[in-house]
Design an enzyme around this catalytic site. Sequence first.
Site, PDB file in Angstrom:
ATOM      1  N   ARG B  10      29.494  44.529 -82.276  1.00  0.00           N
ATOM      2  CA  ARG B  10      30.764  44.903 -82.925  1.00  0.00           C
ATOM      3  C   ARG B  10      31.869  45.052 -81.865  1.00  0.00           C
ATOM      4  O   ARG B  10      32.757  44.224 -81.756  1.00  0.00           O
ATOM      5  CB  ARG B  10      30.571  46.195 -83.722  1.00  0.00           C
ATOM      6  CG  ARG B  10      31.666  46.481 -84.734  1.00  0.00           C
ATOM      7  CD  ARG B  10      32.869  47.215 -84.180  1.00  0.00           C
ATOM      8  NE  ARG B  10      32.488  48.484 -83.539  1.00  0.00           N
ATOM      9  CZ  ARG B  10      33.326  49.188 -82.779  1.00  0.00           C
ATOM     10  NH1 ARG B  10      34.562  48.763 -82.560  1.00  0.00           N
ATOM     11  NH2 ARG B  10      32.921  50.304 -82.201  1.00  0.00           N
ATOM     12  N   ASP B  11      31.778  46.080 -81.050  1.00  0.00           N
ATOM     13  CA  ASP B  11      32.859  46.352 -80.099  1.00  0.00           C
ATOM     14  C   ASP B  11      32.968  45.251 -79.052  1.00  0.00           C
ATOM     15  O   ASP B  11      34.042  44.992 -78.507  1.00  0.00           O
ATOM     16  CB  ASP B  11      32.615  47.704 -79.401  1.00  0.00           C
ATOM     17  CG  ASP B  11      33.895  48.333 -78.882  1.00  0.00           C
ATOM     18  OD1 ASP B  11      34.984  47.846 -79.236  1.00  0.00           O
ATOM     19  OD2 ASP B  11      33.810  49.305 -78.106  1.00  0.00           O
ATOM     20  N   HIS B 202      31.316  57.277 -75.663  1.00  0.00           N
ATOM     21  CA  HIS B 202      31.531  55.828 -75.761  1.00  0.00           C
ATOM     22  C   HIS B 202      32.477  55.441 -74.620  1.00  0.00           C
ATOM     23  O   HIS B 202      33.694  55.551 -74.752  1.00  0.00           O
ATOM     24  CB  HIS B 202      32.147  55.560 -77.141  1.00  0.00           C
ATOM     25  CG  HIS B 202      32.438  54.125 -77.450  1.00  0.00           C
ATOM     26  ND1 HIS B 202      31.672  53.366 -78.295  1.00  0.00           N
ATOM     27  CD2 HIS B 202      33.436  53.307 -77.027  1.00  0.00           C
ATOM     28  CE1 HIS B 202      32.181  52.152 -78.390  1.00  0.00           C
ATOM     29  NE2 HIS B 202      33.258  52.089 -77.617  1.00  0.00           N
ATOM     30  N   HIS B 204      34.139  52.992 -71.641  1.00  0.00           N
ATOM     31  CA  HIS B 204      34.436  51.643 -71.172  1.00  0.00           C
ATOM     32  C   HIS B 204      34.451  51.693 -69.637  1.00  0.00           C
ATOM     33  O   HIS B 204      34.709  52.739 -69.046  1.00  0.00           O
ATOM     34  CB  HIS B 204      35.775  51.147 -71.736  1.00  0.00           C
ATOM     35  CG  HIS B 204      35.656  50.725 -73.170  1.00  0.00           C
ATOM     36  ND1 HIS B 204      35.955  49.456 -73.599  1.00  0.00           N
ATOM     37  CD2 HIS B 204      35.240  51.401 -74.259  1.00  0.00           C
ATOM     38  CE1 HIS B 204      35.736  49.368 -74.897  1.00  0.00           C
ATOM     39  NE2 HIS B 204      35.312  50.535 -75.329  1.00  0.00           N
ATOM     40  N   CYS B 235      39.369  46.135 -76.147  1.00  0.00           N
ATOM     41  CA  CYS B 235      40.027  46.544 -77.389  1.00  0.00           C
ATOM     42  C   CYS B 235      41.272  45.693 -77.543  1.00  0.00           C
ATOM     43  O   CYS B 235      42.109  45.656 -76.651  1.00  0.00           O
ATOM     44  CB  CYS B 235      40.399  48.029 -77.363  1.00  0.00           C
ATOM     45  SG  CYS B 235      41.341  48.533 -78.829  1.00  0.00           S
ATOM     46  N   ASN B 244      32.903  47.424 -72.257  1.00  0.00           N
ATOM     47  CA  ASN B 244      32.197  48.683 -72.467  1.00  0.00           C
ATOM     48  C   ASN B 244      31.238  48.917 -71.304  1.00  0.00           C
ATOM     49  O   ASN B 244      30.915  48.001 -70.560  1.00  0.00           O
ATOM     50  CB  ASN B 244      31.344  48.577 -73.737  1.00  0.00           C
ATOM     51  CG  ASN B 244      32.177  48.584 -75.005  1.00  0.00           C
ATOM     52  OD1 ASN B 244      33.014  47.737 -75.187  1.00  0.00           O
ATOM     53  ND2 ASN B 244      31.951  49.566 -75.859  1.00  0.00           N
TER      54      ASN B 244
END
Lengths: 293, 293
Positions: B10-11, B202, B204, B235, B244
Site C-alpha cells: 500500500r504505502d 510508522h 520513513h 508520500c 519507508n
Amino acid sequence: MIQVVEVGLRDGLQNEKLMIPTHVKQRLVQRLINAGIKEIEVTSFVHPTWVPQLADADLLASQLHIDPGVTYRALVPNRKGLERALRTPIHEYAVFISASETHNQKNINKSIEETFPVLQEVVAEAKQHQKRVRGYVSTVFGCPYEGKVDLKQVVMICERLMDMGVYEISLGDTIGVATPNQVKEALTELLRQFSSEQLAVHFHDTRGTGLVNAYVSLECGITTLDSSLGGLGGCPYAPGATGNLATEDLIYMLDGMGIKTGINLEELCQTSHWLEEQLGKKLSSKVLRSYFQ
Amino acid sequence: MIQVVEVGLRDGLQNEKLMIPTHVKQRLVQRLINAGIKEIEVTSFVHPTWVPQLADADLLASQLHIDPGVTYRALVPNRKGLERALRTPIHEYAVFISASETHNQKNINKSIEETFPVLQEVVAEAKQHQKRVRGYVSTVFGCPYEGKVDLKQVVMICERLMDMGVYEISLGDTIGVATPNQVKEALTELLRQFSSEQLAVHFHDTRGTGLVNAYVSLECGITTLDSSLGGLGGCPYAPGATGNLATEDLIYMLDGMGIKTGINLEELCQTSHWLEEQLGKKLSSKVLRSYFQ
C-alpha cells in the site's frame, strides 16, 4: 562534547575506483574544515602498491594549509610509513590491527601476534616525536571470514594497544554487521577496562545499522564517533563492506538531539554534493539525498 | 512479542510510477506470507483517480488466498471506500488523518475538523460489521508545509480517534524527519494517555533515522512497527518523502537483538529482489543490498 572524526578522505577514498587528484583532495579538506570539521583523517602512509588512491599522501599532507583549530590525522601502518608521516605537518597518527586473525592476515599480511611489534615500534617512535597515536581495531563486531569475533580477543587487543601507549582506540564494525544490543554488550565490557575517553566507535552502514549503533554508543557514554562524508567507504579486504556511517546522517541525528558539534549540516551537504560531481557518482548518505534529490 | 506490519503493497506501491499487475501483487502477498509476514496491508480503497496504482484494490482483495494465520488489512478513506472493502475478505481497515492542517488539506482535501466525521462514520459502520479499525496519524514528527507539529495537537487527534473506536493508532513520520529524542519525547507523552498496545510507529527513512527511531520506540515499550519491503514508499503529497523503513533492515536489527518475529530474512530478501525485477529498479534497503549487490 561530542567529537566527530571525519575519515572520508582516508577510509572513503581508499575504496573508490576513481583516483582523485591531490588538488581536489586539498579542496575537500578545506571545505570540510569550513563546514566545521575539527578532526580529519586526511590520508594513509601505506605503501602505494596497496592503496594507489592514497599514493599522494606525502604531497597532500605536505601542502595542507594548517588551520590552528583542526587536528590533521593520518594512518601509519609501520616504521616506513612513520618516517614519511614525520616529514609532514600531520598532527596525529593511527595504527591498525584486526580483531580476527584471518582479516588481519588478509589486510596486513601478518598474524595478529606478528603485528604487535610493528605497531609497538611505530607508537614508541611517534611518541618520541610528541605525536599522539590512535589505535584502530577492525572487525570488532564480526569478520567476513570468521563470523562472530570473541569479545575476549577484542579486550586483549585493546589492552595490548593501550599498553603500547595509544591514547584512544577506535572500535571498527568493518563489515557493518553490528546490531544495537551487541554494541551495548561490547561497550559495557570494554568500559570496565577503559574510560569512555579512551574509546571511539567506527561504524559502517552496510546493513543500515550505523546510525542506531552510534546512538547506542552515545547512550553508553562514548564521545568520539568516526564517520565519512556522504557515506563513502568500505574495505578492500572485506567483501560486501559498503559505506561508512555518513557524516551528514550522524550530524542530522546529533542536531536533532540537541548535541552541538559546531558542524554545519548544510555546508557539509554542499561539500558532499560537490564531491559527488568530482567522483561522477551518487553517495549513499540519506540526508544528502534529502538536500539534493 | 513484536508485531511487524508490512505496508509495502500500500504505502510503497502507491508511490511507484510503474503500475504493477494484480497477479504480481498477489504473488507478492503470497511470497511475503511465505517469508513469515503475519500482518499485511494489501491495498487502499481510495478513489482510483487519486491513487491509480491501487485501482485494482477490489480485484486484488477479492482474489486473495486467505491464510488463516494472517491478518489482511486495507486503507479505507471514507464511506464509499468502506462499502467497497466490505465486499472483500479484508479483515481489518485503517483510516487516516494528518497531525498538521496543511498536509491534511493537501492529502484529504478537508480540514482536520472536517475529516473527523468522515472517519467517525467509517469506524462506526466497520465496527457494526465486526471489523477492527486502525487509525493512521501522518506528519506526527514534522510537516513538509508547516515544519514542527505541536505534540498537543497530536495527542488531541489521537484522543479523538480513540473515542471513535479505533483499536490502535499508527504514528507516522511521513517525511522522515524524526530524531531519537523527539520520538522518545512524543512516545513518553502519548504513553501517558494510551497503552503501548494502542500505539504503533510508522517511520520513513528519508534522512536515515528510520531504524534508530524504531529502536527508541522499542525501548519505550512499543510492540507494533510498520515497515515496507525493500524500503518502498514515500508520500505523493509530501515532497521529499522517500522510502519507508525497510522491513529487511528492521528484521535484521530485531534478529540481532534476539527479538523473534517469525519472519525469515533470507526469504524476505529473495522476495524484494524478485520485486526489484518486477519494478525494474533497485530498492533502498541496505540489508537487501548486502544480499544482492
